[in-house]
Design a protein around this motif. Structure first.
Motif, PDB file in Angstrom:
ATOM      1  N   ASN A 404       1.014  -1.243  -0.061  1.00  0.00           N
ATOM      2  CA  ASN A 404       0.068  -0.073  -0.077  1.00  0.00           C
ATOM      3  C   ASN A 404       1.123   1.161   0.089  1.00  0.00           C
ATOM      4  O   ASN A 404       1.976   1.158   0.507  1.00  0.00           O
ATOM      5  CB  ASN A 404      -1.018   0.180   1.280  1.00  0.00           C
ATOM      6  CG  ASN A 404      -1.996  -0.848   1.037  1.00  0.00           C
ATOM      7  OD1 ASN A 404      -2.220  -1.441   0.213  1.00  0.00           O
ATOM      8  ND2 ASN A 404      -2.449  -1.579   2.235  1.00  0.00           N
ATOM      9  N   GLN A 408      -2.553   5.284   1.728  1.00  0.00           N
ATOM     10  CA  GLN A 408      -3.625   4.252   1.988  1.00  0.00           C
ATOM     11  C   GLN A 408      -3.408   3.961   3.346  1.00  0.00           C
ATOM     12  O   GLN A 408      -4.617   3.450   4.133  1.00  0.00           O
ATOM     13  CB  GLN A 408      -3.463   3.149   0.986  1.00  0.00           C
ATOM     14  CG  GLN A 408      -3.657   3.628  -0.430  1.00  0.00           C
ATOM     15  CD  GLN A 408      -3.250   2.586  -1.410  1.00  0.00           C
ATOM     16  OE1 GLN A 408      -2.424   1.798  -1.437  1.00  0.00           O
ATOM     17  NE2 GLN A 408      -4.021   2.318  -2.652  1.00  0.00           N
ATOM     18  N   GLU A 409      -2.229   3.712   3.726  1.00  0.00           N
ATOM     19  CA  GLU A 409      -1.973   3.202   5.285  1.00  0.00           C
ATOM     20  C   GLU A 409      -2.349   4.061   6.458  1.00  0.00           C
ATOM     21  O   GLU A 409      -3.195   3.579   7.331  1.00  0.00           O
ATOM     22  CB  GLU A 409      -0.398   2.906   5.419  1.00  0.00           C
ATOM     23  CG  GLU A 409       0.024   1.626   4.711  1.00  0.00           C
ATOM     24  CD  GLU A 409      -0.524   0.409   5.462  1.00  0.00           C
ATOM     25  OE1 GLU A 409      -0.621   0.028   6.362  1.00  0.00           O
ATOM     26  OE2 GLU A 409      -1.120  -0.366   4.594  1.00  0.00           O
ATOM     27  N   LYS A 412      -6.208   3.961   6.655  1.00  0.00           N
ATOM     28  CA  LYS A 412      -6.691   2.793   7.282  1.00  0.00           C
ATOM     29  C   LYS A 412      -6.237   2.921   8.707  1.00  0.00           C
ATOM     30  O   LYS A 412      -7.155   2.329   9.616  1.00  0.00           O
ATOM     31  CB  LYS A 412      -5.995   1.506   6.539  1.00  0.00           C
ATOM     32  CG  LYS A 412      -6.527   1.147   5.337  1.00  0.00           C
ATOM     33  CD  LYS A 412      -6.075  -0.222   4.839  1.00  0.00           C
ATOM     34  CE  LYS A 412      -4.485  -0.516   5.061  1.00  0.00           C
ATOM     35  NZ  LYS A 412      -4.357  -1.772   4.491  1.00  0.00           N
ATOM     36  N   ASP A 413      -5.407   3.303   8.988  1.00  0.00           N
ATOM     37  CA  ASP A 413      -4.867   3.408  10.430  1.00  0.00           C
ATOM     38  C   ASP A 413      -5.010   4.984  11.124  1.00  0.00           C
ATOM     39  O   ASP A 413      -4.398   5.772  10.927  1.00  0.00           O
ATOM     40  CB  ASP A 413      -3.598   3.156  10.592  1.00  0.00           C
ATOM     41  CG  ASP A 413      -3.073   2.915  11.986  1.00  0.00           C
ATOM     42  OD1 ASP A 413      -3.465   3.370  13.060  1.00  0.00           O
ATOM     43  OD2 ASP A 413      -1.916   2.125  12.144  1.00  0.00           O
ATOM     44  N   LEU A 519       6.363   2.577   9.153  1.00  0.00           N
ATOM     45  CA  LEU A 519       5.623   2.477   8.106  1.00  0.00           C
ATOM     46  C   LEU A 519       5.846   2.976   6.894  1.00  0.00           C
ATOM     47  O   LEU A 519       6.257   4.127   6.606  1.00  0.00           O
ATOM     48  CB  LEU A 519       4.218   2.960   8.746  1.00  0.00           C
ATOM     49  CG  LEU A 519       2.894   3.016   7.727  1.00  0.00           C
ATOM     50  CD1 LEU A 519       2.279   1.658   8.179  1.00  0.00           C
ATOM     51  CD2 LEU A 519       1.916   4.048   8.323  1.00  0.00           C
ATOM     52  N   CYS A 520       5.856   2.311   5.772  1.00  0.00           N
ATOM     53  CA  CYS A 520       5.968   2.619   4.485  1.00  0.00           C
ATOM     54  C   CYS A 520       7.372   3.281   4.328  1.00  0.00           C
ATOM     55  O   CYS A 520       7.209   4.280   3.332  1.00  0.00           O
ATOM     56  CB  CYS A 520       5.095   3.543   4.202  1.00  0.00           C
ATOM     57  SG  CYS A 520       3.205   2.775   4.118  1.00  0.00           S
ATOM     58  N   ARG A 542       5.567  -2.137   9.491  1.00  0.00           N
ATOM     59  CA  ARG A 542       4.930  -2.566   8.545  1.00  0.00           C
ATOM     60  C   ARG A 542       4.743  -1.974   7.221  1.00  0.00           C
ATOM     61  O   ARG A 542       4.944  -0.699   6.963  1.00  0.00           O
ATOM     62  CB  ARG A 542       3.040  -2.353   9.248  1.00  0.00           C
ATOM     63  CG  ARG A 542       1.906  -2.916   8.295  1.00  0.00           C
ATOM     64  CD  ARG A 542       0.813  -2.747   9.167  1.00  0.00           C
ATOM     65  NE  ARG A 542       0.399  -1.170   9.255  1.00  0.00           N
ATOM     66  CZ  ARG A 542      -0.220  -0.707  10.118  1.00  0.00           C
ATOM     67  NH1 ARG A 542      -0.050  -1.083  11.348  1.00  0.00           N
ATOM     68  NH2 ARG A 542      -0.362   0.734  10.139  1.00  0.00           N
ATOM     69  N   ASN A 543       4.612  -2.724   6.108  1.00  0.00           N
ATOM     70  CA  ASN A 543       4.449  -2.302   4.884  1.00  0.00           C
ATOM     71  C   ASN A 543       5.665  -1.414   4.341  1.00  0.00           C
ATOM     72  O   ASN A 543       5.657  -0.277   3.631  1.00  0.00           O
ATOM     73  CB  ASN A 543       3.275  -1.067   4.541  1.00  0.00           C
ATOM     74  CG  ASN A 543       2.734  -1.259   3.273  1.00  0.00           C
ATOM     75  OD1 ASN A 543       2.022  -2.078   2.965  1.00  0.00           O
ATOM     76  ND2 ASN A 543       2.820  -0.120   2.563  1.00  0.00           N
ATOM     77  N   ARG A 566       3.401  -7.292   6.594  1.00  0.00           N
ATOM     78  CA  ARG A 566       3.356  -6.913   5.315  1.00  0.00           C
ATOM     79  C   ARG A 566       4.673  -6.329   4.624  1.00  0.00           C
ATOM     80  O   ARG A 566       4.270  -4.876   4.017  1.00  0.00           O
ATOM     81  CB  ARG A 566       1.925  -6.260   5.149  1.00  0.00           C
ATOM     82  CG  ARG A 566       0.746  -6.749   5.243  1.00  0.00           C
ATOM     83  CD  ARG A 566      -0.708  -6.420   4.850  1.00  0.00           C
ATOM     84  NE  ARG A 566      -0.644  -4.943   5.017  1.00  0.00           N
ATOM     85  CZ  ARG A 566      -1.346  -4.535   6.367  1.00  0.00           C
ATOM     86  NH1 ARG A 566      -1.921  -5.211   7.259  1.00  0.00           N
ATOM     87  NH2 ARG A 566      -1.589  -3.098   6.222  1.00  0.00           N
TER      88      ARG A 566
END
Length: 837
Positions: A404, A408-409, A412-413, A519-520, A542-543, A566
């Motif tokens: 993602n 997008q992350e 969602k969070d 994240l990301c 994550r991600n 992920r």
């Protein structure tokens, strides 16, 4: 304005001569004039912006060659910021004290320099009134004593930046001050060039050299377009400070220190600063600007696509792939081995490149139903088998495995979105930190937010310790001589959308109960690991894309216990994920591919949970469970690794359940009891060594926590349960162990050698309720002096014998049908007890 009177281009030429006030008046005439004024963005507005000595290029210092989206908007933001320091003028005018002793209301300009009204800054300040402007003319202005600012003033250098130097120590004791276009150097008697404990200070387009700046809460500051050379900025308990478009060079310590919890007492500037921050363009991701993070940088060039093949469970159709339907041309169908075993000849597999065929065409139509349901989560690819890897084919991840975007992350969070949007303590935005020791140091409950900065050629970029919180968005962190980001002593926050690369130590180092959300990010080409979690460190990882690091992509040890989900971890020079020295963690739904060592390496007391990961195309083994390693491997897809699918030591007592292990170059699952490094492993490697902040890993042993075991239930023997092991280059399961092993309810199908080979088993190996079918040699072979119990297995259509045994075997209630050799072959050294259903 009518367009027919004069051409628009001629109007633009005329309006280009107007000063700023007249442009504003013209924009108020009508909508057509307003749009015409806006169309001057690349001409008159650019000229106005760059003509001011108080500001530099809007994208300085990181991207001075990139023009802003709008010069007019950049000029507007600078103009509003330059006037913000006077916002409390109305408050001061209504003060009782000032109503009794009112000074002149008109703002004056006081000139300081040779041949001007005042010869020193101190003398000008003694005669200044509220919000007067003190103009320093070119030259060196040195003050012999500390300057105390008791009334709000503006101190501005006249001329180009660098022509006015001020050697002074200034203590601000008034509500607000602005300093602009000056070169600051410390006085001979103090290293502090400027300090304040309550007021608001604004620095614009200044240079600071070889000194310190200190702001103490409830004081605030706003710093734009400034250069700090070997200068340390101390921010203590600040409720809100902004450092924007600044350059920090050559610091001997930390460039910026943010210490203490933000003060609950706010001065007058807090609300205005907050509004200014929210109104100015930020770097929070949008769907358009963040599209790059949704792409895997490496998968654009190399792609693979899943194909369905293999055995069908509980009534499925088309059990095998056509590509696996026939042996290679020129190979004989079968021949008899030296011990009487009927075998199928296959190409040499010494290089791990064996591509085993499945069965003959008549066997392709066979479907076997098992008497049990496979338990556990569905594998990462939805339960389908992957087809044989095609030589030279590119690797393309299924859409369900594409990462993602950060946008997008965050959508969602909600917790991550709240963190990304919050502003508290210190905001550092679009700054450059280079060629020094440290970047930003946040400690003792401090709060700092960093957006769009560059950290390069430092010892470390960011340190966060002692219950502090950091928010890092879209920063570039590279070529640090130690770790890029370092968290310890319960540090935390959000680290999202950053590019972290080419650092000498870990990209992100998490220790001592720190618990960030990572994240990301792209974390790559590090000289050691991508992320390290140790000393009871936690965190949610994550991600992220973690690739091309010299050591493990993620390294967990000394009771580190993160949640790793992920992520794409690929092309590392060592393991994808290494869990050693009592490390733990939940590792789920990751894509771990093309790493030089094991995709996941578990040793020396590591107890992770691996669930629903795709571990593929590794240059060694898929999963390695080494000496004293434990853990749960559940629902993973382990595919097309050049070594074994799973290599483990039985004394480690791992639990391997509900995995798909297919198309690996050597054994599907190999169980050994030898110590690491004995030379007995088919493809394993030694784990990494000697990790510690200062080279002493034993320092962390005193901080280990004693939490509950991560496994679902205690086990006393190594357990291989409910797995699908198919189309591997050698035996589906190879056992060379002196420990107890349970092999229960597995599907072992179409492997390039035997289904199960028991080469050594002085303790009981229990093989129960498995389906062993269509393997290229015998279904099972038991060597001499091995103790094995076979109960309730289906052994079908193997190209050799059903069971060959030289050892101590018990064969009870098995279905042994359709094998090309005998069902059960007992060799002279065997001691076998057999009972039919």
């Amino acid at each position: 304005m009518e367009a027919g009177i004069l051409p628009l281009e001629l109007w633009r030429m005329i309006l280009a001569y107007l000063p700023l006030p007249d442009l504003g008046r013209c924009s108020l005439v009508c909508r057509a004039w307003y749009e015409l004024i806006l169309s001057l963005d690349r001409t008159r507005w650019r000229q106005l912006y760059l003509g001011y000595t108080e500001c530099r290029h809007p994208n300085w210092p990181n991207q001075p060659d990139v023009e802003p989206e709008s010069w007019r908007e950049a000029f507007k933001q600078h103009y509003l910021a330059s006037k913000m320091w006077t916002k409390n003028a109305a408050i001061l005018e209504t003060s009782v004290c000032f109503s009794l002793f009112r000074r002149r209301r008109t703002r004056r300009t006081l000139s300081v320099g040779p041949g001007h009204e005042f010869h020193s800054l101190g003398s000008a300040l003694a005669m200044s009134s509220l919000f007067d402007r003190i103009l320093l003319f070119p030259g060196l202005h040195e003050e012999q004593g500390e300057i105390i600012l008791k009334v709000p003033v503006e101190i501005v250098g006249h001329g180009k930046l660098g022509e006015v130097a001020l050697l002074a120590s200034i203590d601000q004791q008034c509500s607000t001050t602005r300093l602009c276009n000056l070169v600051f150097m410390p006085a001979w008697f103090s290293p502090f060039m400027f300090k304040t404990t309550s007021g608001h200070v604004q620095f614009d387009n200044c240079n600071f050299e070889n000194g310190h700046i200190q702001v103490h809460g409830p004081g605030t500051c706003q710093v734009k377009f400034c250069t700090f050379k070997n200068t340390h900025v101390f921010l203590h308990n600040v409720p809100l400070c902004v450092l924007e478009n600044c350059e920090f060079v050559g610091s001997e310590n930390n460039s910026v220190t943010v210490e203490g919890h933000p003060s609950s007492e706010n001065n007058w500037a807090y609300t205005h600063l907050l509004g200014l921050i929210r109104s100015s363009p930020g770097v929070l991701p949008t769907e358009d600007s963040d599209s790059l993070m949704s792409l895997d940088l490496e998968s654009r060039d190399q792609a693979w696509s899943p194909r369905t093949c293999g055995i069908v469970i509980e009534g499925s159709q088309s059990p095998t792939s056509p590509a696996a339907g026939s042996p290679k041309a020129g190979s004989q169908e079968a021949e008899v081995g030296s011990d009487g075993e009927r075998v199928a000849r296959t190409p040499d597999s010494s290089d791990g490149g064996l591509s085993p065929s499945g069965e003959d065409e008549d066997e392709d139509q066979l479907t076997y139903r098992l008497s049990y349901q496979v338990q556990g989560p569905r594998p990462v690819l939805g339960g389908s088998f992957l087809g044989p890897p095609l030589p030279g084919a590119s690797i393309q991840l299924p859409s369900c495995l594409v990462l993602n975007s950060l946008h997008q992350e965050l959508q969602k969070d909600r917790e991550a979105m709240a963190l990304a949007s919050s502003v508290q303590g210190c905001l550092i935005r679009k700054c450059l930190f280079r060629d020094g020791k440290g970047g930003v140091f946040v400690c003792s409950y401090g709060r700092a937010k960093m957006e769009g900065n560059i950290f390069r050629n430092l010892t470390y970029a960011v340190r966060c310790i002692h219950n502090s919180k950091i928010i890092m968005l879209r920063n570039h962190i590279h070529h640090c001589r130690a770790s890029g980001i370092f968290l310890r002593l319960e540090g935390g926050g959000l680290i999202a959308g950053n590019n972290i690369y080419d650092n000498a130590e870990a990209g992100v180092d998490i220790r001592k109960k720190s618990n960030p959300l990572i994240l990301c990010n792209q974390i790559h080409h590090g000289l050691r690991s991508g992320i390290v979690v140790l000393g009871n460190g936690k965190g949610i990882i994550r991600n992220n894309q973690i690739f091309s690091n010299k050591e493990a992509g993620i390294y967990i040890l000394y009771h580190g216990n993160p949640v790793v989900s992920r992520n794409h971890i690929f092309k590392g020079s060592a393991a994808g994920i290494a869990v050693n020295e009592n490390g733990r963690g939940l590792i789920t739904e990751n894509v771990i591919r093309e790493n030089q060592w094991g995709g996941v390496d578990i040793r020396r007391g590591g107890v992770p949970i691996l669930r629903s990961n795709l571990i593929c195309f590794g240059y060694s083994d898929g999963v390695v469970v080494g000496d004293e390693g434990k853990g749960l491997l559940e629902g993973n897809t382990i595919y097309a690794n050049k070594g074994c699918g799973v290599w483990m030591m039985s004394s480690s007592l791992p639990h391997v359940t509900s995995n798909h292990v297919s198309y690996n170059g050597l054994y599907g699952v190999a169980v050994f009891s030898q110590k690491d490094g004995s030379g007995e492993s088919p493809g394993g490697h030694g784990a990494q060594e000697n990790f510690g902040e200062d080279g002493d890993a034993t320092l962390w042993e005193t901080e280990l926590e004693k939490d509950d075991d991560l496994l679902r239930r205690p086990i006393t023997a190594a357990l291989v349960e409910s797995n699908t092991v198919n189309h591997n280059g050698a035996s589906g399961l190879y056992v060379q162990s002196s420990e107890v092993l349970h092999v229960i309810t597995n599907v072992i199908h179409a492997n390039g050698d035997r289904g199960i080979t028991v080469a050594q088993s002085s303790q009981l190996t229990r093989v129960a309720n498995n389906s062993i079918s269509c393997n290229h040699q015998s279904g099972v072979k038991v060597e001499a002096q091995c103790k094995v119990e076979f109960r309730g297995n289906g052994i079908y259509d193997n190209r050799g014998h059903g069971i060959i045994t030289k050892g101590d075997s018990t064969v009870i209630e098995n279905d042994i049908i359709g094998n090309r050799g005998s069902g059960l072959q007992l060799l002279p050294t065997s001691d076998t007890k057999s009972r039919s259903p």
